[in-house]
Design a protein around this motif. Structure first.
Motif, PDB file in Angstrom:
ATOM      1  N   TRP A 195       5.814  21.392  17.679  1.00 56.58           N
ATOM      2  CA  TRP A 195       6.598  20.767  18.751  1.00 56.58           C
ATOM      3  C   TRP A 195       5.783  20.722  20.044  1.00 56.58           C
ATOM      4  O   TRP A 195       5.475  21.734  20.633  1.00 56.58           O
ATOM      5  CB  TRP A 195       7.889  21.547  18.964  1.00 56.58           C
ATOM      6  N   ARG A 196       5.416  19.515  20.448  1.00 57.49           N
ATOM      7  CA  ARG A 196       4.668  19.320  21.693  1.00 57.49           C
ATOM      8  C   ARG A 196       5.103  18.017  22.340  1.00 57.49           C
ATOM      9  O   ARG A 196       5.340  17.018  21.644  1.00 57.49           O
ATOM     10  CB  ARG A 196       3.153  19.272  21.441  1.00 57.49           C
ATOM     11  N   ASP A 197       5.190  18.059  23.671  1.00 55.79           N
ATOM     12  CA  ASP A 197       5.538  16.852  24.441  1.00 55.79           C
ATOM     13  C   ASP A 197       6.842  16.219  23.957  1.00 55.79           C
ATOM     14  O   ASP A 197       6.946  14.988  23.801  1.00 55.79           O
ATOM     15  CB  ASP A 197       4.396  15.826  24.375  1.00 55.79           C
ATOM     16  N   GLU A 198       7.841  17.077  23.688  1.00 57.09           N
ATOM     17  CA  GLU A 198       9.184  16.616  23.327  1.00 57.09           C
ATOM     18  C   GLU A 198       9.246  15.844  22.013  1.00 57.09           C
ATOM     19  O   GLU A 198      10.145  15.011  21.813  1.00 57.09           O
ATOM     20  CB  GLU A 198       9.792  15.765  24.457  1.00 57.09           C
ATOM     21  N   LYS A 199       8.296  16.099  21.113  1.00 53.60           N
ATOM     22  CA  LYS A 199       8.375  15.487  19.785  1.00 53.60           C
ATOM     23  C   LYS A 199       7.522  16.305  18.818  1.00 53.60           C
ATOM     24  O   LYS A 199       6.724  17.152  19.232  1.00 53.60           O
ATOM     25  CB  LYS A 199       7.922  14.031  19.816  1.00 53.60           C
ATOM     26  N   TRP A 200       7.686  16.038  17.518  1.00 48.63           N
ATOM     27  CA  TRP A 200       6.950  16.762  16.489  1.00 48.63           C
ATOM     28  C   TRP A 200       5.611  16.068  16.225  1.00 48.63           C
ATOM     29  O   TRP A 200       5.560  14.871  15.954  1.00 48.63           O
ATOM     30  CB  TRP A 200       7.758  16.821  15.192  1.00 48.63           C
ATOM     31  N   ILE A 201       4.544  16.861  16.334  1.00 49.09           N
ATOM     32  CA  ILE A 201       3.187  16.371  16.060  1.00 49.09           C
ATOM     33  C   ILE A 201       2.831  16.790  14.634  1.00 49.09           C
ATOM     34  O   ILE A 201       2.760  17.985  14.320  1.00 49.09           O
ATOM     35  CB  ILE A 201       2.162  16.942  17.057  1.00 49.09           C
ATOM     36  N   LEU A 202       2.616  15.794  13.781  1.00 50.56           N
ATOM     37  CA  LEU A 202       2.387  16.049  12.358  1.00 50.56           C
ATOM     38  C   LEU A 202       0.929  16.373  12.076  1.00 50.56           C
ATOM     39  O   LEU A 202       0.020  15.865  12.723  1.00 50.56           O
ATOM     40  CB  LEU A 202       2.809  14.826  11.539  1.00 50.56           C
ATOM     41  N   SER A 203       0.738  17.236  11.054  1.00 50.14           N
ATOM     42  CA  SER A 203      -0.611  17.592  10.608  1.00 50.14           C
ATOM     43  C   SER A 203      -0.701  17.374   9.103  1.00 50.14           C
ATOM     44  O   SER A 203       0.159  17.837   8.360  1.00 50.14           O
ATOM     45  CB  SER A 203      -0.912  19.058  10.954  1.00 50.14           C
ATOM     46  N   GLY A 204      -1.771  16.670   8.678  1.00 53.78           N
ATOM     47  CA  GLY A 204      -1.947  16.390   7.256  1.00 53.78           C
ATOM     48  C   GLY A 204      -0.827  15.530   6.710  1.00 53.78           C
ATOM     49  O   GLY A 204      -0.312  15.799   5.613  1.00 53.78           O
ATOM     50  N   ALA A 205      -0.443  14.488   7.459  1.00 54.30           N
ATOM     51  CA  ALA A 205       0.711  13.679   7.103  1.00 54.30           C
ATOM     52  C   ALA A 205       0.321  12.402   6.361  1.00 54.30           C
ATOM     53  O   ALA A 205      -0.706  11.786   6.644  1.00 54.30           O
ATOM     54  CB  ALA A 205       1.502  13.323   8.355  1.00 54.30           C
ATOM     55  N   ILE A 206       1.148  12.026   5.400  1.00 56.48           N
ATOM     56  CA  ILE A 206       1.009  10.762   4.660  1.00 56.48           C
ATOM     57  C   ILE A 206       2.381  10.094   4.633  1.00 56.48           C
ATOM     58  O   ILE A 206       3.397  10.761   4.414  1.00 56.48           O
ATOM     59  CB  ILE A 206       0.520  10.991   3.212  1.00 56.48           C
ATOM     60  N   ASN A 222       3.104   4.639  14.415  1.00 58.06           N
ATOM     61  CA  ASN A 222       3.451   5.155  15.747  1.00 58.06           C
ATOM     62  C   ASN A 222       4.963   5.086  15.987  1.00 58.06           C
ATOM     63  O   ASN A 222       5.530   5.946  16.668  1.00 58.06           O
ATOM     64  CB  ASN A 222       2.710   4.364  16.823  1.00 58.06           C
ATOM     65  N   GLU A 223       5.599   4.058  15.434  1.00 56.94           N
ATOM     66  CA  GLU A 223       7.044   3.915  15.610  1.00 56.94           C
ATOM     67  C   GLU A 223       7.784   5.101  15.004  1.00 56.94           C
ATOM     68  O   GLU A 223       8.702   5.664  15.630  1.00 56.94           O
ATOM     69  CB  GLU A 223       7.522   2.619  14.952  1.00 56.94           C
ATOM     70  N   ASN A 224       7.364   5.500  13.804  1.00 55.29           N
ATOM     71  CA  ASN A 224       8.023   6.638  13.155  1.00 55.29           C
ATOM     72  C   ASN A 224       7.675   7.953  13.844  1.00 55.29           C
ATOM     73  O   ASN A 224       8.512   8.860  13.935  1.00 55.29           O
ATOM     74  CB  ASN A 224       7.646   6.696  11.680  1.00 55.29           C
ATOM     75  N   ARG A 225       6.435   8.087  14.337  1.00 57.86           N
ATOM     76  CA  ARG A 225       6.049   9.314  15.058  1.00 57.86           C
ATOM     77  C   ARG A 225       6.922   9.507  16.293  1.00 57.86           C
ATOM     78  O   ARG A 225       7.330  10.625  16.626  1.00 57.86           O
ATOM     79  CB  ARG A 225       4.572   9.251  15.461  1.00 57.86           C
ATOM     80  N   ASP A 226       7.216   8.420  16.990  1.00 61.03           N
ATOM     81  CA  ASP A 226       7.996   8.507  18.228  1.00 61.03           C
ATOM     82  C   ASP A 226       9.463   8.837  17.971  1.00 61.03           C
ATOM     83  O   ASP A 226      10.177   9.235  18.892  1.00 61.03           O
ATOM     84  CB  ASP A 226       7.897   7.184  19.002  1.00 61.03           C
TER      85      ASP A 226
END
Length: 356
Positions: A195-206, A222-226
């Motif tokens: 959890w960073r900058d008010e959203k989830w930052i994914l690691s090793g994502a597909i 990017n749309e789904n990340r946001d």
């Protein structure tokens, strides 16, 4: 009317006295169980008294059925022992008619006990538990595992193996994204998310995307990340005990479990128990009427023994049915209500063969 007044003038003082006595016994038992912990943690005496005072409504709630059973059973047995009921029966008033006002009173008290629990017992017991855990330094972890969370009106579903609250981190994460019509849009698989900058930052994502019946794998758009903005507090281990919240909150919690696909049999049976347990007041009066007059000797002792035996039998039966409901052997509704139905039948049979 004078008979009704006479009956209640005998029952009510006994009920109040027994209620206070049994409630004090429960408080003393709880105090003795925690006394050493209070002493070893240096808890001030006034704080201990406040915790016990917060526990008092719960004790009255527990003691009410036993006190009602004792007061009615003792009163009727005493009337039998003193031959007062012989005069009542000789005047053409049956036992059922004589005790009918008590049954109506107990039925009304059952509803009162429900609202007493929902409005007073629940908040005070929650405060008692929180303050006791605080002074005894009992840490509660917010880490969680086997998590399923729905977001954006069920358009996004998070499924994580573990949530680390200190690091604000999810591991072994699956995210299912659906379209407005609830059809599958894509599935994201990530080793972890922070959890960073008010959203989830994914690691090793597909990201696996379904389009025109074909599944394609690629990077997360990017749309789904946001859109991954579900706050960390949602993933914390904030499991609610249905017994420590009011009925409205419990209902919302159970609906959440059902929507998330999580086990809900035990919470649902506890929710039904909130409504079924107060009717034990009606049952114990019904049972007392049938049990009265079984002996003319040692009325106090026999009344106390019968009320304790009946209470223990009811609680054991309810404990068994609640366990069966928890493991799916019976429905949650039957887990909570079966003891009530069973004891109503038992009370009716006992009354059928009561001395009149």
């Amino acid at each position: 009317m004078k008979l009704v007044e006479y009956l209640f003038r005998k029952v009510i003082p006994l009920f109040v006295g027994a209620l206070v006595f049994f409630a004090l016994v429960l408080i003393l038992v709880d105090l003795m169980m925690n006394l050493w912990n209070f002493i070893s943690n240096g808890v001030p005496g006034l704080k201990v008294l406040r915790i016990m005072a917060l526990y008092l409504p719960k004790c009255f709630w527990y003691a009410a059925p036993i006190a009602m059973l004792f007061s009615v059973s003792y009163t009727l047995s005493d009337l039998y022992a003193n031959n007062e009921l012989i005069a009542v029966f000789a005047s053409g008033v049956s036992l059922t008619r004589f005790t009918f006002p008590l049954l109506i009173f107990a039925f009304g008290m059952s509803f009162a006990l429900f609202f007493f629990d929902d409005k007073l017992v629940v908040p005070t017991f929650a405060k008692k538990t929180a303050e006791q855990e605080e002074v005894l330094k009992k840490d509660k972890t917010l880490n969680n595992d086997k998590i399923v969370i729905l977001s954006e009106n069920s358009k996004i579903c998070y499924k994580a193996e573990f949530y680390d609250d200190a690091a604000k981190r999810l591991t072994s994460l699956f995210i299912i994204i659906r379209n407005d019509d609830k059809t599958l849009n894509s599935i994201i698989r990530a080793d972890s998310a922070s959890w960073r900058d008010e959203k989830w930052i994914l690691s090793g994502a597909i990201q696996y995307t379904l389009k025109d019946g074909t599944i394609t794998a690629g990077s997360v758009t990017n749309e789904n990340r946001d859109r991954l903005t579900e706050p960390p507090e949602t993933f914390q281990n904030n499991v609610i005990s249905v017994e420590t919240v009011d009925s409205a909150t419990a209902k919302v919690y159970i609906e959440h479990l059902q929507k998330a696909g999580l086990p809900f049999a035990e919470p649902l049976s506890l929710y039904y128990k909130k409504y079924s347990f107060p009717f034990i007041l009606f049952i114990v009066v019904f049972l007392s009427v049938g049990l009265s007059g079984k002996t003319r000797k040692n009325v106090m002792l026999m009344s106390l023994a019968s009320c304790i035996s009946a209470a223990v039998l009811f609680y054991v039966t309810q404990m068994i049915t609640m366990l069966l409901a928890k493991f799916g052997a019976i429905s949650p509704f039957m887990g909570a209500w079966f003891p009530v139905f069973m004891f109503v039948v038992i009370a009716a049979v006992v009354l059928r063969y009561a001395r009149t």
